[in-house]
Enzyme design. Structure first.
Site, PDB file in Angstrom:
ATOM      1  N   HIS A 111     -42.744   3.804  29.629  1.00  0.00           N
ATOM      2  CA  HIS A 111     -41.297   4.029  29.750  1.00  0.00           C
ATOM      3  C   HIS A 111     -40.618   4.438  28.433  1.00  0.00           C
ATOM      4  CE1 HIS A 111     -41.421   2.905  33.841  1.00  0.00           C
ATOM      5  NE2 HIS A 111     -41.260   1.607  33.733  1.00  0.00           N
ATOM      6  N   HIS A 183     -34.412   3.107  36.540  1.00  0.00           N
ATOM      7  CA  HIS A 183     -35.295   2.012  36.970  1.00  0.00           C
ATOM      8  C   HIS A 183     -34.475   0.922  37.662  1.00  0.00           C
ATOM      9  CE1 HIS A 183     -38.716  -0.461  37.321  1.00  0.00           C
ATOM     10  NE2 HIS A 183     -39.398   0.000  36.267  1.00  0.00           N
ATOM     11  N   GLU A 322     -38.481   4.791  41.831  1.00  0.00           N
ATOM     12  CA  GLU A 322     -38.217   5.502  40.583  1.00  0.00           C
ATOM     13  C   GLU A 322     -38.631   6.969  40.737  1.00  0.00           C
ATOM     14  OE1 GLU A 322     -40.267   3.129  37.432  1.00  0.00           O
ATOM     15  OE2 GLU A 322     -40.541   1.776  39.140  1.00  0.00           O
TER      16      GLU A 322
END
Length: 355
Positions: A111, A183, A322
């Site tokens: 991420h 997210h 996501e």
């Protein structure tokens, strides 16, 4: 600042790295309300009605900036970048140059790294009651990624339906890789103490294929059919029915934590990716995106920490959809590219629609 979530503006006001953080409230004419801060473009609450017209917060949020900064789940409802999901061993090669990233998830980069977009204070401009624009310049070399990347993100509420639209765009001055996502950790029953499990949620995913992972959650490179496996949500299924099956992919993810390859007739078109229904509240959420993939994550690693107004978030008390490229694409040349070249524009449009 009155709001349905009972959040206080002063609890989100601070100076971080010389930039002002704040609380912003979006509303539409149907009563939907979204609270967000410019720290990580973090969604704090999404207030929508249930079958009895009772409004609840359907996203696992916090009631202060202090709680966001100390949260054991750093990506809770944030915007994720420069590259969402995992990159194997925190490195990739682009135009003959190897780039090394921070390792923050086992042996992998996750991420965008520990100081990715989720930790940045974005410049915010609220355009009107139902839309806000955030901007951020990710400088060359930040978290190991090449190129100065200018990013713009817009949250907007539809006045004709209870829909949250997320529009992203980005440009670069060097060849780089970009994979942005929101997210959001959703619980359509509404958060509580404790927040209820999502295992009774009924999920549909518009995908005949998914990307299987190895024991450290990196795609194997295969694209497999979901048919005949617990990964199949091509017709609506109860999440908990097979989540604990003795199936290697579910063992690797401790539940669902996999990227689905969406059925697309035309690339980059806004189409239905998934839907999720909560039988208790009657709420239904539909997810539309221009992206090729959607990561289904069932909150397997939530540890019971406290959130907004004392609510607690145990394992599997949230479900995430996501929208993104496929994971580890920079190391999988046969996956659709995540490269962005100078002169090109990265664009993504994702919608969370509540009924």
């Amino acid at each position: 600042m009155e709001n349905k979530s009972n959040l206080k503006r002063e609890d989100f006001q601070s100076i971080i790295e010389g930039k002002q953080t704040d609380l912003f409230i979006l509303r539409n004419n149907k009563g939907m309300e979204v609270a967000v801060t410019n720290y990580g473009c973090t969604l704090l609450s999404i207030m929508v009605p249930d079958k009895s017209n009772k409004f609840d917060n359907v996203i696992l949020g916090h009631s202060s900036l202090k709680d966001i900064l100390s949260c054991p789940e750093p990506f809770l409802n944030t915007v994720v970048g420069r590259y969402a999901n995992r990159i194997a061993k925190g490195k990739f090669t682009l135009n003959g140059n190897e780039y090394k990233l921070a390792i923050n998830n086992g042996p992998n980069a996750l991420h965008g790294g520990p100081t990715g977009f989720h930790t940045k204070v974005w410049d915010a401009t609220q355009l009107n009651e139902n839309s806000i624009v955030f901007k951020y310049l990710s400088t060359d070399g930040e978290e190991g990624y090449p190129g100065n990347l200018k990013v713009e993100l817009t949250y907007s509420l539809d006045n004709n339906s209870n829909s949250l639209h997320i529009n992203y765009q980005a440009t670069t001055d060097q060849t780089t890789v970009v994979n942005l996502t929101s997210h959001g950790f959703f619980n359509l029953s509404g958060i509580g103490t404790p927040t209820s499990s999502i295992e009774d949620n009924i999920v549909y995913i518009n995908a005949d294929h998914y990307a299987p992972i190895d024991e450290v959650s990196i795609p194997t490179g295969e694209i497999l059919k979901v048919a005949g496996t617990p990964m199949d949500f091509t017709s609506p299924k109860i999440v908990g029915d097979r989540i604990n099956d003795n199936f290697r992919q579910l063992k690797y993810g401790s539940g669902y934590d996999h990227c689905y390859v969406l059925n697309k007739i035309e690339p980059k078109t806004l189409t239905l990716a998934a839907s999720c229904q909560d039988p208790k509240s009657g709420r239904l959420m539909e997810v539309y995106t221009t992206e090729i993939g959607v990561q289904l994550y069932t909150g397997n690693w939530l540890g019971g920490f406290k959130g907004a107004h004392g609510a607690t978030f145990p394992a599997r008390s949230a479900i995430c959809f996501e929208a993104q490229c496929l994971p580890d694409t920079p190391n999988k040349p046969y996956f659709p590219s995540a490269k962005l070249e100078p002169g090109e524009k990265y664009l993504q449009h994702t919608v969370y629609k509540f009924k």
